[in-house]
Design a protein around this motif. Structure first.
Motif, PDB file in Angstrom:
ATOM      1  N   ALA A  73      25.762  37.906  29.872  1.00 58.47           N
ATOM      2  CA  ALA A  73      26.495  38.255  28.822  1.00 58.47           C
ATOM      3  C   ALA A  73      27.695  38.983  29.362  1.00 58.47           C
ATOM      4  N   THR A  74      27.829  39.669  30.420  1.00 60.38           N
ATOM      5  CA  THR A  74      29.064  40.334  30.648  1.00 60.38           C
ATOM      6  C   THR A  74      29.704  39.808  31.683  1.00 60.38           C
ATOM      7  N   ILE A  75      29.350  38.672  32.319  1.00 58.87           N
ATOM      8  CA  ILE A  75      30.030  37.967  33.698  1.00 58.87           C
ATOM      9  C   ILE A  75      31.460  37.674  33.162  1.00 58.87           C
ATOM     10  N   MET A  76      31.727  37.078  31.884  1.00 60.99           N
ATOM     11  CA  MET A  76      33.049  36.531  31.733  1.00 60.99           C
ATOM     12  C   MET A  76      34.084  37.912  31.608  1.00 60.99           C
ATOM     13  N   GLY A  77      33.631  38.932  31.076  1.00 63.00           N
ATOM     14  CA  GLY A  77      34.384  40.261  31.172  1.00 63.00           C
ATOM     15  C   GLY A  77      34.607  40.629  32.531  1.00 63.00           C
ATOM     16  N   GLY A 125      34.746  49.226  28.874  1.00 61.83           N
ATOM     17  CA  GLY A 125      35.810  48.467  27.933  1.00 61.83           C
ATOM     18  C   GLY A 125      36.400  49.463  26.920  1.00 61.83           C
ATOM     19  N   VAL A 126      35.826  50.577  26.471  1.00 60.81           N
ATOM     20  CA  VAL A 126      36.341  51.474  25.555  1.00 60.81           C
ATOM     21  C   VAL A 126      37.297  52.130  26.268  1.00 60.81           C
ATOM     22  N   LEU A 127      37.091  52.726  27.434  1.00 56.37           N
ATOM     23  CA  LEU A 127      37.789  53.642  28.119  1.00 56.37           C
ATOM     24  C   LEU A 127      39.039  53.111  28.809  1.00 56.37           C
ATOM     25  N   ASN A 128      38.848  51.537  28.954  1.00 57.84           N
ATOM     26  CA  ASN A 128      39.956  50.965  29.397  1.00 57.84           C
ATOM     27  C   ASN A 128      41.034  50.698  28.504  1.00 57.84           C
ATOM     28  N   THR A 129      40.813  50.726  27.376  1.00 61.65           N
ATOM     29  CA  THR A 129      41.758  50.360  26.310  1.00 61.65           C
ATOM     30  C   THR A 129      42.195  51.843  25.510  1.00 61.65           C
ATOM     31  N   ARG A 130      41.871  52.806  25.739  1.00 66.65           N
ATOM     32  CA  ARG A 130      42.347  53.955  25.314  1.00 66.65           C
ATOM     33  C   ARG A 130      43.384  54.767  25.827  1.00 66.65           C
ATOM     34  N   GLU A 131      44.485  54.968  25.032  1.00 71.72           N
ATOM     35  CA  GLU A 131      45.461  55.442  25.618  1.00 71.72           C
ATOM     36  C   GLU A 131      45.103  57.060  25.830  1.00 71.72           C
ATOM     37  N   CYS A 144      34.569  46.089  37.771  1.00 68.91           N
ATOM     38  CA  CYS A 144      34.120  44.596  37.360  1.00 68.91           C
ATOM     39  C   CYS A 144      32.834  44.200  38.089  1.00 68.91           C
ATOM     40  N   ILE A 145      32.450  44.743  39.296  1.00 67.90           N
ATOM     41  CA  ILE A 145      31.381  44.403  40.078  1.00 67.90           C
ATOM     42  C   ILE A 145      29.988  44.484  39.301  1.00 67.90           C
ATOM     43  N   PRO A 146      29.491  45.560  38.821  1.00 69.55           N
ATOM     44  CA  PRO A 146      28.171  45.575  37.957  1.00 69.55           C
ATOM     45  C   PRO A 146      28.237  44.761  36.933  1.00 69.55           C
ATOM     46  N   MET A 147      29.428  44.224  36.359  1.00 73.93           N
ATOM     47  CA  MET A 147      29.405  43.229  35.247  1.00 73.93           C
ATOM     48  C   MET A 147      29.002  41.928  35.648  1.00 73.93           C
ATOM     49  N   CYS A 148      29.092  41.482  36.712  1.00 71.69           N
ATOM     50  CA  CYS A 148      28.695  40.115  37.214  1.00 71.69           C
ATOM     51  C   CYS A 148      27.427  40.046  37.465  1.00 71.69           C
ATOM     52  N   PHE A 149      26.407  40.844  37.054  1.00 74.90           N
ATOM     53  CA  PHE A 149      24.897  40.686  37.220  1.00 74.90           C
ATOM     54  C   PHE A 149      24.036  40.350  36.024  1.00 74.90           C
ATOM     55  N   ILE A 174      44.114  44.833  28.941  1.00 81.28           N
ATOM     56  CA  ILE A 174      43.860  45.118  27.301  1.00 81.28           C
ATOM     57  C   ILE A 174      42.646  43.751  26.869  1.00 81.28           C
ATOM     58  N   VAL A 175      43.228  42.530  27.196  1.00 83.39           N
ATOM     59  CA  VAL A 175      42.322  41.381  26.917  1.00 83.39           C
ATOM     60  C   VAL A 175      40.971  41.398  27.662  1.00 83.39           C
ATOM     61  N   SER A 176      41.108  41.982  28.908  1.00 81.08           N
ATOM     62  CA  SER A 176      39.572  41.898  29.616  1.00 81.08           C
ATOM     63  C   SER A 176      38.488  43.204  28.902  1.00 81.08           C
ATOM     64  N   SER A 177      39.391  44.008  28.171  1.00 82.33           N
ATOM     65  CA  SER A 177      38.542  45.146  27.758  1.00 82.33           C
ATOM     66  C   SER A 177      37.783  44.764  26.362  1.00 82.33           C
ATOM     67  N   SER A 178      38.295  43.652  25.367  1.00 78.58           N
ATOM     68  CA  SER A 178      37.815  43.344  24.470  1.00 78.58           C
ATOM     69  C   SER A 178      36.967  42.317  25.064  1.00 78.58           C
ATOM     70  N   ILE A 179      37.045  41.446  25.761  1.00 76.57           N
ATOM     71  CA  ILE A 179      36.033  40.576  26.327  1.00 76.57           C
ATOM     72  C   ILE A 179      34.995  41.425  27.103  1.00 76.57           C
ATOM     73  N   ILE A 180      35.080  42.266  27.421  1.00 78.18           N
ATOM     74  CA  ILE A 180      34.170  43.447  28.102  1.00 78.18           C
ATOM     75  C   ILE A 180      33.167  43.986  27.165  1.00 78.18           C
ATOM     76  N   ILE A 181      33.663  44.379  25.960  1.00 69.80           N
ATOM     77  CA  ILE A 181      33.066  45.178  25.120  1.00 69.80           C
ATOM     78  C   ILE A 181      32.134  44.409  24.277  1.00 69.80           C
ATOM     79  N   LEU A 182      32.754  42.996  23.963  1.00 66.44           N
ATOM     80  CA  LEU A 182      31.847  42.045  23.169  1.00 66.44           C
ATOM     81  C   LEU A 182      30.596  41.352  24.100  1.00 66.44           C
ATOM     82  N   GLY A 183      30.860  41.376  25.268  1.00 66.19           N
ATOM     83  CA  GLY A 183      29.622  41.117  26.229  1.00 66.19           C
ATOM     84  C   GLY A 183      28.721  42.083  26.206  1.00 66.19           C
ATOM     85  N   GLY A 184      29.193  43.398  26.452  1.00 62.27           N
ATOM     86  CA  GLY A 184      28.380  44.475  26.252  1.00 62.27           C
ATOM     87  C   GLY A 184      27.607  44.503  25.173  1.00 62.27           C
TER      88      GLY A 184
END
Length: 159
Positions: free
Chosen positions: A97-101, A52-58, A89-94, A21-31
């Motif tokens: 802005a999204t590396i922290m997520g 990030g949005v899909l990871n947080t949705r119930e 997580c692999i594409p976000m490391c490129f 859940i925490v990762s999703s918020s970091i991912i959304i902000l980085g995106g």
């Protein structure tokens, strides 16, 4: 959440869920930063927002369950959650802005891996079958007392 966890033991799967859940918020902000900052590879920012949005949705879990019951059975397995988060997580490391997520999601994947090795398993809450003894316990209720409990008369020293 887990089966057979004794008092004082860490529930790794629960910790991994919170980390996701925490990762999703970091991912959304980085995106958002990746798209708004026009980074080279800003398309990854769009991917990060969607992931990030899909990871947080119930509701996503309910949709998966209704449409892909076999896929849902696989997602319940913690080792497969490890693989899913690792791939996410692999594409976000490129891009910067999204590396922290991406690193945060990688941490989530590692915690799921630990949970899988510890033998934890995911069980949905509220779907447990009620046995006859638990049904009787649920039906039993206590009545409100009509009179106050008896008290000893006050002694001369207390007055």
């Amino acid at each position: 959440m887990t089966s057979g966890v004794k008092m004082g033991q860490i529930e790794w799967a629960m910790w991994a869920n919170e980390q996701a859940i925490v990762s999703s918020s970091i991912i959304i902000l980085g995106g958002i930063l990746g798209v708004a900052g026009f980074f080279k590879g800003w398309e990854i920012g769009i991917y990060a927002i969607i992931a990030g949005v899909l990871n947080t949705r119930e509701n996503v879990s309910e949709i998966l369950y209704e449409t892909f019951e076999l896929l849902w059975a696989c997602v319940q397995e913690l080792f497969l959650r490890f693989i899913m988060h690792l791939i996410l997580c692999i594409p976000m490391c490129f891009i910067l802005a999204t590396i922290m997520g991406g690193i945060s999601l990688f941490t989530t994947a590692m915690i799921y891996l630990v949970a899988a090795f510890k033998g934890e398993e995911w069980k949905p809450v509220g779907l447990e079958e009620k046995t006859e003894s638990t049904a009787k316990k649920d039906a039993k209720s206590f009545r409100q007392p009509k009179m106050p409990p008896p008290r000893a008369p006050p002694s001369a020293n207390q007055i």
